[in-house]
Motif scaffolding. Structure first.
Motif, mmCIF file in Angstrom:
data_model
loop_
_atom_site.group_PDB
_atom_site.id
_atom_site.type_symbol
_atom_site.label_atom_id
_atom_site.label_comp_id
_atom_site.label_asym_id
_atom_site.label_seq_id
_atom_site.Cartn_x
_atom_site.Cartn_y
_atom_site.Cartn_z
ATOM 1 N N ALA A 20 0.822 -1.215 0.000
ATOM 2 C CA ALA A 20 0.000 0.000 0.000
ATOM 3 C C ALA A 20 0.857 1.267 0.000
ATOM 4 N N PRO A 21 1.950 1.331 0.803
ATOM 5 C CA PRO A 21 2.764 2.553 0.767
ATOM 6 C C PRO A 21 3.362 2.819 -0.621
ATOM 7 N N LEU A 22 3.739 1.760 -1.335
ATOM 8 C CA LEU A 22 4.312 1.945 -2.659
ATOM 9 C C LEU A 22 3.241 2.397 -3.650
ATOM 10 N N VAL A 23 2.041 1.832 -3.551
ATOM 11 C CA VAL A 23 0.931 2.268 -4.415
ATOM 12 C C VAL A 23 0.642 3.743 -4.159
ATOM 13 N N ASP A 24 0.636 4.149 -2.889
ATOM 14 C CA ASP A 24 0.398 5.554 -2.555
ATOM 15 C C ASP A 24 1.467 6.457 -3.173
ATOM 16 N N LEU A 25 2.685 5.975 -3.214
ATOM 17 C CA LEU A 25 3.804 6.762 -3.727
ATOM 18 C C LEU A 25 3.770 6.898 -5.251
ATOM 19 N N VAL A 26 3.651 5.763 -5.956
ATOM 20 C CA VAL A 26 3.812 5.794 -7.417
ATOM 21 C C VAL A 26 2.533 5.558 -8.207
ATOM 22 N N GLY A 27 1.471 5.124 -7.544
ATOM 23 C CA GLY A 27 0.237 4.831 -8.264
ATOM 24 C C GLY A 27 0.141 3.354 -8.611
ATOM 25 N N ASN A 28 -0.818 3.012 -9.470
ATOM 26 C CA ASN A 28 -1.053 1.595 -9.752
ATOM 27 C C ASN A 28 -1.294 1.312 -11.235
ATOM 28 N N THR A 29 -0.994 2.277 -12.105
ATOM 29 C CA THR A 29 -1.224 2.078 -13.530
ATOM 30 C C THR A 29 0.021 2.474 -14.312
ATOM 31 N N PHE A 30 0.571 1.504 -15.049
ATOM 32 C CA PHE A 30 1.814 1.713 -15.788
ATOM 33 C C PHE A 30 1.710 1.075 -17.168
ATOM 34 N N LEU A 31 2.685 1.361 -17.998
ATOM 35 C CA LEU A 31 2.798 0.730 -19.308
ATOM 36 C C LEU A 31 3.938 -0.278 -19.268
ATOM 37 N N ASP A 32 3.755 -1.400 -19.959
ATOM 38 C CA ASP A 32 4.870 -2.318 -20.148
ATOM 39 C C ASP A 32 5.519 -2.009 -21.495
ATOM 40 N N GLY A 33 6.530 -2.771 -21.866
ATOM 41 C CA GLY A 33 7.274 -2.525 -23.096
ATOM 42 C C GLY A 33 6.460 -2.642 -24.367
ATOM 43 N N GLU A 34 5.327 -3.320 -24.303
ATOM 44 C CA GLU A 34 4.456 -3.458 -25.478
ATOM 45 C C GLU A 34 3.349 -2.404 -25.496
ATOM 46 N N GLY A 35 3.331 -1.537 -24.490
ATOM 47 C CA GLY A 35 2.309 -0.508 -24.433
ATOM 48 C C GLY A 35 1.042 -0.940 -23.729
ATOM 49 N N ASN A 36 1.064 -2.134 -23.132
ATOM 50 C CA ASN A 36 -0.097 -2.621 -22.380
ATOM 51 C C ASN A 36 -0.128 -1.985 -20.993
ATOM 52 N N THR A 37 -1.312 -1.821 -20.453
ATOM 53 C CA THR A 37 -1.468 -1.297 -19.101
ATOM 54 C C THR A 37 -1.271 -2.436 -18.103
ATOM 55 N N VAL A 38 -0.426 -2.192 -17.111
ATOM 56 C CA VAL A 38 -0.164 -3.184 -16.063
ATOM 57 C C VAL A 38 -0.267 -2.494 -14.710
ATOM 58 N N LYS A 117 1.752 11.935 -11.377
ATOM 59 C CA LYS A 117 2.708 11.387 -10.407
ATOM 60 C C LYS A 117 4.146 11.739 -10.787
ATOM 61 N N ILE A 118 4.415 11.911 -12.085
ATOM 62 C CA ILE A 118 5.783 12.203 -12.527
ATOM 63 C C ILE A 118 6.265 13.509 -11.905
ATOM 64 N N GLU A 119 5.507 14.574 -12.099
ATOM 65 C CA GLU A 119 5.915 15.883 -11.556
ATOM 66 C C GLU A 119 5.884 15.878 -10.028
ATOM 67 N N ALA A 120 4.911 15.185 -9.444
ATOM 68 C CA ALA A 120 4.833 15.114 -7.980
ATOM 69 C C ALA A 120 6.073 14.413 -7.408
ATOM 70 N N LEU A 121 6.502 13.338 -8.045
ATOM 71 C CA LEU A 121 7.683 12.608 -7.568
ATOM 72 C C LEU A 121 8.968 13.401 -7.817
ATOM 73 N N LYS A 122 9.043 14.092 -8.942
ATOM 74 C CA LYS A 122 10.218 14.937 -9.202
ATOM 75 C C LYS A 122 10.330 16.009 -8.113
ATOM 76 N N ALA A 123 9.209 16.589 -7.744
ATOM 77 C CA ALA A 123 9.214 17.605 -6.692
ATOM 78 C C ALA A 123 9.580 16.985 -5.342
ATOM 79 N N LYS A 124 9.004 15.830 -5.047
ATOM 80 C CA LYS A 124 9.272 15.152 -3.771
ATOM 81 C C LYS A 124 10.764 14.878 -3.583
ATOM 82 N N TYR A 125 11.424 14.448 -4.658
ATOM 83 C CA TYR A 125 12.837 14.071 -4.570
ATOM 84 C C TYR A 125 13.781 15.181 -5.030
#
Length: 166
Positions: A20-38, A117-125
């Protein structure tokens, strides 16, 4: 395809879930190398560490560093039997450039283009430039190393050092 099915079965049975802490940090929707949502469980698997990589196609130093990071990830897998998931956060101006550049990152996952999340994480770090690699604990979401890109040239020894910090 078999691996995705396996993770789905494990998730349905209550295993292979992302913390749960990792989901809160980065979210839960990403792309894999084929462009599929994972989801994050498919990205993180059982890895102890996760990399968050900020970069862009238009950035010369990024285009120079990215092949080194791809090789670093590959050498960990081949030489150490270690899976080090890396999530790419694009600073590209358009999705076509992001997808083209992401295509050079074998084995990586990515935030969807324009994900907040990209800009939020860039700001966080405090990511004041790119390329920029952040390593976090996959179980707790806590920072292990900021600006880890500076240690990638050390090879697998860098990963072992990061792992010893958790």
């Amino acid at each position: 395809q078999k691996e995705s099915t396996l993770h789905l079965v494990l998730r349905l049975r209550g295993g292979a879930t992302a913390s749960a802490p990792l989901v809160d940090l980065v979210g839960n929707t990403f792309l894999d190398g084929e462009g599929n949502t994972v989801d994050l469980a498919a990205v993180a698997k059982d890895a102890p560490l996760i990399g968050i990589y900020f970069s862009a196609h238009w950035c010369g130093p990024c285009r120079h560093f990215t092949p080194s990071l791809v090789e670093f990830k590959s050498s960990l897998s081949e030489e150490e039997d270690v899976d080090f998931p890396i999530i790419f956060g694009s600073s590209d101006q358009d999705e076509a450039a992001m997808r083209e550049y992401f295509g050079s990152m074998e084995g990586f996952n990515a935030f969807k283009f324009g994900d907040g999340k990209i800009e939020a994480l860039k700001a966080k770090y405090g990511a004041s430039g790119i390329p920029w690699l952040v390593v976090v604990n996959a179980k707790t979401g806590e920072l292990v190393l900021n600006e880890a890109d500076t240690e990638v040239p050390q090879g697998p020894q860098a990963y072992k050092k990061w792992l010893s910090a958790i």
